[in-house]
Scaffold this motif. Structure first.
Motif, mmCIF file in Angstrom:
data_model
loop_
_atom_site.group_PDB
_atom_site.id
_atom_site.type_symbol
_atom_site.label_atom_id
_atom_site.label_comp_id
_atom_site.label_asym_id
_atom_site.label_seq_id
_atom_site.Cartn_x
_atom_site.Cartn_y
_atom_site.Cartn_z
ATOM 1 N N UNK A 94 93.075 -15.782 66.026
ATOM 2 C CA UNK A 94 93.589 -14.459 66.362
ATOM 3 C C UNK A 94 93.897 -13.586 65.164
ATOM 4 N N UNK A 95 93.939 -14.174 63.960
ATOM 5 C CA UNK A 95 94.273 -13.404 62.766
ATOM 6 C C UNK A 95 92.986 -12.836 62.159
ATOM 7 N N UNK A 96 92.372 -11.919 62.891
ATOM 8 C CA UNK A 96 91.130 -11.293 62.443
ATOM 9 C C UNK A 96 91.401 -10.102 61.548
ATOM 10 N N UNK A 97 90.343 -9.371 61.234
ATOM 11 C CA UNK A 97 90.449 -8.243 60.305
ATOM 12 C C UNK A 97 91.411 -7.173 60.816
ATOM 13 N N UNK A 98 91.320 -6.842 62.102
ATOM 14 C CA UNK A 98 92.204 -5.821 62.670
ATOM 15 C C UNK A 98 93.655 -6.280 62.607
ATOM 16 N N UNK A 135 94.197 -14.511 54.229
ATOM 17 C CA UNK A 135 93.052 -14.634 55.124
ATOM 18 C C UNK A 135 93.507 -15.506 56.287
ATOM 19 N N UNK A 136 92.637 -15.761 57.256
ATOM 20 C CA UNK A 136 93.135 -16.395 58.481
ATOM 21 C C UNK A 136 93.373 -17.896 58.379
ATOM 22 N N UNK A 137 93.260 -18.464 57.166
ATOM 23 C CA UNK A 137 93.648 -19.869 56.977
ATOM 24 C C UNK A 137 94.253 -20.121 55.597
ATOM 25 N N UNK A 138 94.701 -19.056 54.923
ATOM 26 C CA UNK A 138 95.173 -19.211 53.538
ATOM 27 C C UNK A 138 96.051 -18.023 53.160
ATOM 28 N N UNK A 139 97.135 -18.296 52.422
ATOM 29 C CA UNK A 139 98.042 -17.253 51.952
ATOM 30 C C UNK A 139 98.481 -17.586 50.533
ATOM 31 N N UNK A 140 98.573 -16.568 49.672
ATOM 32 C CA UNK A 140 99.032 -16.775 48.305
ATOM 33 C C UNK A 140 99.896 -15.607 47.868
ATOM 34 N N UNK A 150 78.902 -16.955 65.139
ATOM 35 C CA UNK A 150 78.790 -15.945 66.182
ATOM 36 C C UNK A 150 79.381 -14.615 65.730
ATOM 37 N N UNK A 151 80.386 -14.665 64.873
ATOM 38 C CA UNK A 151 81.020 -13.458 64.339
ATOM 39 C C UNK A 151 81.130 -13.586 62.833
ATOM 40 N N UNK A 152 81.216 -12.468 62.092
ATOM 41 C CA UNK A 152 81.352 -12.534 60.631
ATOM 42 C C UNK A 152 82.659 -13.218 60.231
ATOM 43 N N UNK A 153 82.662 -13.859 59.066
ATOM 44 C CA UNK A 153 83.874 -14.473 58.539
ATOM 45 C C UNK A 153 84.906 -13.395 58.210
ATOM 46 N N UNK A 154 86.156 -13.673 58.519
ATOM 47 C CA UNK A 154 87.237 -12.741 58.206
ATOM 48 C C UNK A 154 87.442 -12.737 56.695
#
Length: 226
Positions: A35-39, A105-110, A84-88
């Motif tokens: 659910x943590x996509x670009x938008x 990003x949708x699996x990493x934070x720094x 199926x969809x572009x990588x975020x």
């Protein structure tokens, strides 16, 4: 000295009058949140970071290397994916002087502090960690309130980047810096190398079980214009 005394001695923070650190980054990898996509990343910036971090940049994704123990060190890996969809993408949120940086990003934070010519001095690890904890808590709260999934951490990383310049005139050869290249004749048929890189890793253990790694990556670069 007992083992506990050794651990207590090693855990003491090192203080520098003039720290060589030019960048410090604390990062955490977590299970991917679909659910943590670009938008949604844009909404996260608008609601929680835009006031302190008015600048936004889009960067390539970080591919997190998962630490494993007791297995041979893997070689280079070639990956081929059908999506199926572009990588975020990974987004950078920067403050006005770009000395503070949030990466999501949708699996990493720094959370980074970076030395800038006009920016503040190195704020020391406890301050950087406090900012990391506060911003990570904000992201976890955003994920919970927006019902984007369950935040499940996988591993964390701490990175220091230190520049150690030479006072006065710089050495003429890299072998004058890295003494294991101390031979006086040119190194190989191509002469003096442009740069040299070394790496050392240690296992971090708790109660006899490996829980992480400490790594030192040393680089020396010849800056002469000869």
């Amino acid at each position: 000295m007992t083992q506990r005394d050794k651990q207590r001695e090693a855990s003491r923070l090192v203080e520098f009058t003039n720290s060589p650190a030019v960048e410090v980054a604390l990062a955490i990898g977590f299970q991917q949140l679909a659910g943590l996509g670009t938008v949604e990343l844009a909404r996260l910036w608008q609601e929680r970071f835009s006031r302190a971090f008015p600048k936004v940049q889009e960067q390539p994704r970080v591919e997190m290397a998962i630490e494993q123990f007791g297995l041979p060190t893997p070689g280079p890996v070639f990956k081929f994916q059908l999506l199926e969809t572009p990588l975020v993408p990974r987004l950078w949120f920067l403050n006005s002087d770009e000395s503070q940086l949030v990466q999501v990003q949708n699996n990493w934070f720094a959370r980074n502090w970076r030395q800038q010519a006009s920016g503040p001095e190195y704020p020391h690890y406890p301050n950087v960690r406090g900012l990391f904890e506060a911003d990570l808590s904000g992201i976890i709260e955003h994920v919970r309130k927006s019902r984007l999934g369950v935040f499940k951490p996988i591993q964390c990383e701490l990175t220091y980047i230190n520049h150690i310049p030479f006072e006065g005139s710089a050495p003429a050869h890299l072998r004058d810096v890295l003494r294991f290249f101390a031979q006086r004749s040119p190194i190989g048929p191509l002469g003096e190398p442009e740069s040299i890189r070394t790496g050392v890793q240690w296992i971090i253990a708790a109660d006899g079980e490996p829980i992480g790694r400490a790594a030192h990556d040393g680089r020396a670069r010849h800056s002469s214009n000869r």
